[in-house]
Design a protein around this motif. Structure first.
Motif, mmCIF file in Angstrom:
data_model
loop_
_atom_site.group_PDB
_atom_site.id
_atom_site.type_symbol
_atom_site.label_atom_id
_atom_site.label_comp_id
_atom_site.label_asym_id
_atom_site.label_seq_id
_atom_site.Cartn_x
_atom_site.Cartn_y
_atom_site.Cartn_z
ATOM 1 N N HIS A 1 -4.545 -1.134 6.409
ATOM 2 C CA HIS A 1 -4.940 -2.487 5.748
ATOM 3 C C HIS A 1 -5.676 -3.431 6.887
ATOM 4 C CE1 HIS A 1 -4.570 -5.864 3.644
ATOM 5 N NE2 HIS A 1 -3.712 -6.563 4.552
ATOM 6 N N ALA B 1 -3.754 -3.931 0.546
ATOM 7 C CA ALA B 1 -2.251 -4.190 0.600
ATOM 8 C C ALA B 1 -1.610 -3.416 -0.332
ATOM 9 C CB ALA B 1 -1.899 -5.329 1.261
ATOM 10 N N ASP B 2 -2.278 -3.723 -1.624
ATOM 11 C CA ASP B 2 -1.516 -2.923 -3.003
ATOM 12 C C ASP B 2 -1.853 -1.760 -3.284
ATOM 13 O OD1 ASP B 2 -4.350 -3.653 -3.701
ATOM 14 O OD2 ASP B 2 -3.614 -5.075 -5.418
ATOM 15 N N VAL C 1 4.217 -7.805 7.039
ATOM 16 C CA VAL C 1 3.623 -8.766 6.335
ATOM 17 C C VAL C 1 2.688 -8.408 5.248
ATOM 18 C CG1 VAL C 1 2.601 -10.820 6.842
ATOM 19 C CG2 VAL C 1 4.088 -10.002 8.508
ATOM 20 N N ALA C 2 1.725 -7.681 5.347
ATOM 21 C CA ALA C 2 0.910 -7.312 4.635
ATOM 22 C C ALA C 2 1.520 -6.839 3.081
ATOM 23 C CB ALA C 2 -0.039 -6.098 4.836
ATOM 24 N N LEU C 3 2.727 -6.280 3.184
ATOM 25 C CA LEU C 3 3.444 -5.761 2.011
ATOM 26 C C LEU C 3 4.462 -6.475 1.574
ATOM 27 C CD1 LEU C 3 4.199 -1.807 3.312
ATOM 28 C CD2 LEU C 3 2.628 -2.632 1.680
ATOM 29 N N GLY C 4 4.486 -7.960 2.133
ATOM 30 C CA GLY C 4 5.416 -8.704 1.520
ATOM 31 C C GLY C 4 6.687 -8.816 2.163
ATOM 32 N N ARG C 5 6.860 -8.004 3.119
ATOM 33 C CA ARG C 5 8.225 -7.767 3.696
ATOM 34 C C ARG C 5 8.295 -8.690 4.979
ATOM 35 N NH1 ARG C 5 8.316 -1.215 3.918
ATOM 36 N NH2 ARG C 5 10.333 -1.621 5.088
ATOM 37 N N SER C 6 8.232 -10.010 4.866
ATOM 38 C CA SER C 6 8.204 -10.635 6.074
ATOM 39 C C SER C 6 9.561 -10.899 6.786
ATOM 40 C CB SER C 6 7.558 -12.059 5.600
ATOM 41 O OG SER C 6 6.303 -11.908 5.198
ATOM 42 N N ASP C 7 10.648 -10.920 5.929
ATOM 43 C CA ASP C 7 11.942 -11.209 6.521
ATOM 44 C C ASP C 7 12.343 -9.910 7.457
ATOM 45 O OD1 ASP C 7 12.337 -13.399 5.181
ATOM 46 O OD2 ASP C 7 13.366 -12.606 3.608
ATOM 47 N N ARG D 1 0.816 -14.650 12.143
ATOM 48 C CA ARG D 1 1.005 -13.996 10.924
ATOM 49 C C ARG D 1 2.286 -14.312 10.277
ATOM 50 N NH1 ARG D 1 -2.168 -8.519 10.625
ATOM 51 N NH2 ARG D 1 -3.555 -8.638 12.489
#
Length: 596
Positions: free
Chosen positions: A475, A482-483, A532-538, A587
């Motif tokens: 990605h 990313a999706d 981060v790209a997959l929205g799993r920032s935590d 990021r």
């Protein structure tokens, strides 16, 4: 002295030195990063007062030491304390500041030794080595200097300390302040203490002004600033090259034989380094580095690019073993040069073009890309077309086998994709269509031959079943959105097979030296990018905080990490690791305008 990477880095973009927690200079090459290490005890353990290849200030009956950088600078301060409560402070730096309209970066180290409290007794030992530790330097001396003669250069120590005390290594009571200046064989006319103080103040001012202009994230500011200064210190000003690390032959894991010389410039680093420099806003360093890369491209015959070049752009880096140094912790061999320059690595075409693309798009740069430069890049793209489905040594420089590495093919795709974007930028419509067609064809080939339906992942090689952490970057380089479910599936497969605890291994299969024992640090940063790209920032933030906790006391990082003990291994300070920190922090950080 037991080997350790709990070291600090000082330098001025001409020379660099590593200093341990007791203020011993353990690594210092002259006349530049890839030169002969006159101080080389990092690769040759010794007992106090024995051996050669180092410079130490020993406090008699020392019981503790503290060490820090002057804020936002490359000036290191070490404080030693003895059993009677006496304190000594040692400041180390390499001068760097603007003088007479140009940057002053001499081949010089300055040591200021100052009594803070009590009656400390110290012993100064100056034992430079010649020809990679083969012998002690011969010397001559005068009233206020000692000349150490080696094959690489003559180093003059100018000092206001007693010459006899230094030559005979006699302990003495420090009652004020002493200065040691290691430099070229030239007479210093100015009073030494005044010169050292002026150089120190000017150098601190330079670094603090440089930091003031950085673009940094809201969070983890101290860590990013230190990483940025380190990245700058790994830059060779004269050509703009950025070395992979300051050292040679620190093993990737104990007794592994994976001991390489990293004092050169790898094109695989270029994409990540340029992105970090761009995000930091260090446009002068960025422009100099891009100039180095453009010159490498211009020198490429028939569109062939090597994986690695000398910091002066030279192409031949013949590798040899040095029997005169035992190695880090006694774990040889010590190698000089790197035979990787002969390897076939097809990812380099994408790496070079991805980096140089900035020249065409960044409006801040003085020297902008034009049609002439674009046409110089096109032969690299043509070579990428020819090589995208051919075996190579791969990103990880396998020496005993070749495969059609998926990441190499992806980078060949990236070369064509970016050439199409550059052509569009400068209005060459016909070339846009040509390079778009080539990129599409390579993309289709990779999707057909590198996707493993059983594993639900892209694999390390075409028609393969093993995994490679470099595919976390699909990605990041734009190969997959990313999706795209194939991206998430590949990340999941890498989590299953390459993750050990909080770290990602580059691969786990056996190579020329067996199975990797330690984690390649930047791979965990790549994993953070993917999360981060997959929205799993935590999850990404937690992993990032864990990595920061593994840095040494100064926030510096080597190449590899023992996932059990947290001990650092591999060459130091590693550009890849520090750039990984910068890019991850930017990021992950809260935005400045959302932070309050």
């Amino acid at each position: 002295m037991k080997s350790s990477l709990d070291l600090a880095l000082i330098g001025n973009c001409q020379v660099g030195a590593l200093i341990d927690s007791a203020a011993e200079i353990v690594w210092y090459c002259i006349p530049r990063f890839d030169g002969d290490p006159v101080f080389c005890s990092l690769l040759q353990e010794h007992q106090a007062g024995s051996g050669h290849g180092y410079c130490s200030v020993e406090l008699i009956d020392q019981i503790s030491s503290e060490q820090r950088y002057e804020p936002n600078s490359a000036v290191l301060v070490t404080r030693l304390t003895d059993s009677r409560g006496a304190h000594v402070e040692i400041a180390d730096f390499a001068p760097r500041f603007r003088q007479y309209g140009r940057m002053f970066t001499p081949m010089m180290l300055v040591r200021q030794i100052r009594r803070l409290h009590g009656s400390p007794r110290i012993c100064i030992r100056v034992r430079p080595a010649s020809d990679y530790g083969r012998s002690c330097c011969e010397y001559t001396y005068g009233s206020h200097h000692i000349r150490y003669v080696s094959d690489a250069a003559t180093v003059r120590l100018t000092t206001d300390a007693s010459i006899t005390t230094i030559l005979q290594e006699l302990p003495f009571i420090l009652d004020d302040e002493l200065t040691l200046v290691f430099g070229a064989d030239e007479t210093i006319q100015e009073p030494l203490r005044e010169l050292a103080r002026r150089f120190r103040n000017e150098t601190i001012a330079y670094w603090q002004n440089w930091v003031r202009d950085l673009g940094i994230p809201f969070e983890w500011q101290n860590e990013v600033i230190r990483a940025a200064i380190t990245l700058k210190l790994n830059t060779f000003d004269d050509t703009g090259a950025i070395v992979a690390a300051m050292t040679t032959s620190i093993p990737e894991s104990p007794d592994s034989g994976r001991n390489w010389d990293y004092r050169y410039c790898w094109l695989r680093d270029a994409y990540f380094v340029v992105n970090a420099l761009n995000r930091l806003g260090t446009t002068h360093t960025l422009e100099r580095y891009l100039s180095y890369l453009v010159n490498v491209v211009a020198s490429a015959e028939g569109g062939h690019v090597q994986p690695v070049y000398g910091i002066d752009g030279r192409t031949r880096l013949e590798e040899r073993e040095v029997p005169t140094l035992a190695g880090y912790g006694g774990m040889g061999p010590v190698r000089v040069g790197n035979q990787a320059y002969e390897q076939i690595q097809h990812d380099v075409y994408g790496s070079a073009i991805l980096a140089v693309t900035h020249v065409f798009f960044d409006q801040r740069l003085t020297h902008r890309g034009d049609a002439a430069l674009f046409h110089r890049l096109e032969p690299l793209g043509e070579t990428a077309i020819q090589m995208h489905d051919q075996p190579d040594a791969g990103l990880w420089e396998l020496r005993g086998s070749k495969r059609i590495h998926t990441f190499s093919s992806i980078m060949c795709w990236a070369a064509c994709d970016r050439l199409a974007k550059i052509a569009s930028r400068i209005g060459l419509t016909e070339r846009v269509h040509y390079w778009d067609r080539q990129a599409a064809a390579i993309h289709a080939t990779i999707c057909a031959r590198a996707w493993n339906e059983q594993k639900k992942a892209f694999t390390a090689a075409f028609e393969g079943d093993s995994l490679d952490a470099s595919l976390l970057l699909m990605h990041d380089v734009g190969f997959l959105a990313a999706d795209d479910p194939r991206f998430a599936a590949t990340v999941a497969a890498i989590e299953r097979e390459l993750r050990q605890g909080d770290y990602i291994f580059r691969y786990v299969e056996h190579d020329d030296f067996g199975a990797p024992q330690n984690a390649f640090i930047v791979c965990t940063y790549w994993y953070i990018y993917a999360l981060v790209a997959l929205g799993r920032s935590d999850e990404a933030r937690q992993l990032f905080e864990n990595l920061l906790a593994r840095h040494n006391r100064h926030g510096l990082m080597a190449e590899h990490l023992d996932v059990r003990s947290g001990e650092q291994w591999g060459n130091f300070v590693q550009t890849y690791s520090m750039v990984g920190l910068i890019n991850a922090a930017i990021r992950l950080s809260k935005r400045w305008d959302w932070a309050f």
